[in-house]
Scaffold this active site. Structure first.
Site: not given
Length: 612
Positions: A259, A301
């Protein structure tokens, strides 16, 4: 070959590069590198035998994730089935959806409040108590593997919660733990960062630093005040976070979604995004997983334009992420619904189609997050589209404020000064299903369902891995109940994070219901896609001019097979003014058709396979 010899062989293949990159980041870090190496061996030793066997199987088929039979679904554990054990009980339904990859939204231990939907982690070694335990996660993984289902889990690299043990000790004044974050006694250095470092959430969380009154210090908080940025200049941070990542893979996680990876290295005088050290760290993680758990994939991401996204694939010789999000196409798809003009979407398909076929994108219409309008405005200027007015138009259109729009969404992080805002809402509600049902307008409902199916068909036509958002397969609508929950009321993203409505899932086999029509249509397309080689990632993809701005044409070709895919982004009848040789069969309608001046009903999709 013994397991120990296996580890040493894998380590030897990467040792020189791994050590070089590590010592480049951490000067004089040979002793720390040896400690890291010992930890990798320990994690390899702890890796369960069944997972090591799965690693070997995947190593024998290194392109196992590049085929056309993987379909993902992202979901919140509590919203979908309450607990991890509940998800195990719902695996039959997941398989009924044609899904064989589950992306579980953040489920590690986080505070009840100030948790950003689970992205403020307070303990990377524990599952949230209300969801279950690490043993439950491992048990779910084991059953998923028995069924041929992969598990994907987020790994929040950039920051921890302010409730993390490190943060608490830092707040208590322990210098060792303050050095794992970015602490400053005054605003001198933070002010220098602020000159060049953009703000992620300028309206809801302005600035990149938070003043801690109780200890009289500033701490870096790129996202929210309760998420403290980790300092990857400190080798202790890299060591511990790598150990946390490997611990998750040893619970049976097949895909690690790293992330906010572009943000993890901070440098004065820069924008603190996509710095070379970030790529060094991701490359190191790729090598580390290839040593310890080579069957595991890294999903990056990177919510940015393609020119900044693609480098995270690395190179053929030095790969980084296995997969990346196709975020730009997602945003442009919704822009196309509003404008009824496919020119920007066509341009982006041409750019992506020109990339190496080894690159694997994860494609989606909706996800847990908002939709940001990071479009190619420099290119749109050539079509007399100005950024601020266009963003205001999109916001108006998708919140139902624009004349004729049936879309129902809400804004997130609305900044009236810049005209910028992000969009929230489920796929069905943004397509107009919610509004049509409220107005009891059957004609508009037909259009809304057709629009929903067309968008899913377009997503499935792209190369890569399609990722459904849980509930989209049955047309789940916006959930406005979040406004009654004080913990969620300020965050409109919960509009599309509502509880899964199992009573509606029970209608999925009823053809006269919205749920039945969407479920049947989406699963039928998934089945076709899985059984047609022309949908393989190795197929070439090109565009054709349709001479109608509302209609997009994609052509997929592989080993003599040819598929012409047409998409009408308008609620009116159109014509695809194409002229291709041969006779085709529409795989969806089953009709035989020529690829010449093709009639397209409102929001129609055609998958036309060359038969002779």
């Amino acid at each position: 070959m013994t397991k120990q010899e296996q580890f040493k062989g894998r380590l030897a293949r990467h040792y020189d590069e791994l050590k070089w990159l590590y010592c480049e980041l951490y000067e004089g870090g040979e002793a720390e590198f040896q400690r890291l190496r010992d930890m990798l061996e320990d994690q390899f030793t702890k890796r369960p035998a069944a997972l090591k066997k799965l690693d070997e199987k995947r190593l024998e088929q290194p392109d196992w994730y590049r085929k056309n039979d993987i379909v993902g679904m992202m979901m919140y554990t509590d919203a979908f089935a309450k607990t991890l054990k509940g998800i195990r009980e719902k695996l039959d339904y997941i398989e009924d959806c044609g899904v064989n990859c589950i992306h579980l939204m953040p489920l590690l231990d986080s505070p009840d409040r100030d948790n950003d939907g689970g992205y403020a982690v307070s303990d990377f070694t524990k599952v949230r108590k209300d969801l279950g335990t690490m043993e439950d996660l491992a048990g779910l993984s084991e059953e998923c593997h028995d069924r041929g289902i992969c598990l994907c889990l987020d790994f929040v690299m950039n920051h921890t919660s302010q409730e993390h043990a490190w943060a608490k000790r830092a707040r208590a004044g322990e210098k060792e733990y303050q050095d794992r974050y970015f602490f400053y006694d005054n605003y001198d250095v933070p002010s220098q960062f602020e000159r060049t470092c953009p703000q992620v959430f300028p309206t809801t969380a302005p600035g990149n630093f938070t003043w801690l009154e109780d200890i009289g210090k500033f701490v870096m908080t790129t996202f929210y005040p309760y998420q403290w940025d980790l300092n990857y200049r400190n080798p202790a941070v890299f060591y511990a976070m790598t150990e946390n990542l490997l611990n998750l893979t040893n619970q049976g996680i097949d895909i690690i979604r790293i992330d906010a990876v572009p943000y993890i290295w901070k440098e004065l005088g820069t924008n603190c995004r996509n710095l070379p050290q970030v790529h060094n760290i991701v490359r190191m993680l790729r090598m580390i997983t290839e040593i310890v758990c080579p069957g595991v994939l890294l999903l990056g991401e990177v919510v940015m334009e393609p020119v900044k996204v693609v480098p995270y694939f690395g190179t053929v010789d030095k790969p980084e992420c296995h997969m990346l999000y196709n975020v730009t196409t997602m945003a442009t798809t919704w822009h196309t619904i509003a404008t009824k003009n496919t020119s920007l979407l066509k341009r982006q398909m041409e750019i992506i189609s020109g990339l190496p076929r080894e690159y694997v994108f994860l494609n989606y219409l909706r996800c847990h997050d908002d939709i940001g309008w990071g479009l190619e405005y420099d290119w749109l200027k050539n079509q007399s589209v100005s950024e601020v007015p266009h963003k205001q138009f999109l916001s108006s259109y998708f919140t139902g404020g624009f004349y004729g729009s049936l879309a129902r969404g809400e804004l997130y992080n609305n900044d009236p000064a810049s005209g910028d805002a992000r969009l929230c809402g489920t796929t069905a509600s943004l397509c107009g299903v919610e509004s049509a049902i409220e107005q009891k307008d059957d004609e508009q409902l037909e259009l809304a369902v057709a629009c929903d199916l067309m968008l899913h068909g377009y997503m499935l036509t792209q190369s890569g891995i399609p990722m459904l958002y849980s509930g989209d397969e049955i047309g789940q609508l916006n959930d406005y109940g979040y406004k009654n929950d004080p913990r969620k009321a300020a965050d409109s993203r919960y509009l599309h994070r509502g509880p899964f409505l199992w009573e509606n899932a029970g209608l999925r086999n009823s053809p006269d219901t919205v749920q039945g029509r969407l479920f049947t249509g989406i699963t039928a397309m998934l089945e076709i896609r899985k059984n047609q080689d022309v949908f393989l990632n190795t197929a070439s993809v090109s565009t054709r001019e349709t001479c109608d701005p509302c209609v997009l044409c994609l052509v997929r070709e592989l080993n003599g097979e040819k598929l012409i895919a047409l998409f009408n982004f308008a609620p009116t009848e159109r014509t695809a003014w194409i002229s291709e040789e041969g006779i085709y069969q529409d795989l969806l309608s089953r009709e035989t058709i020529r690829a010449k001046d093709v009639h397209m009903p409102p929001y129609a999709i055609r998958w036309m396979l060359l038969v002779k």
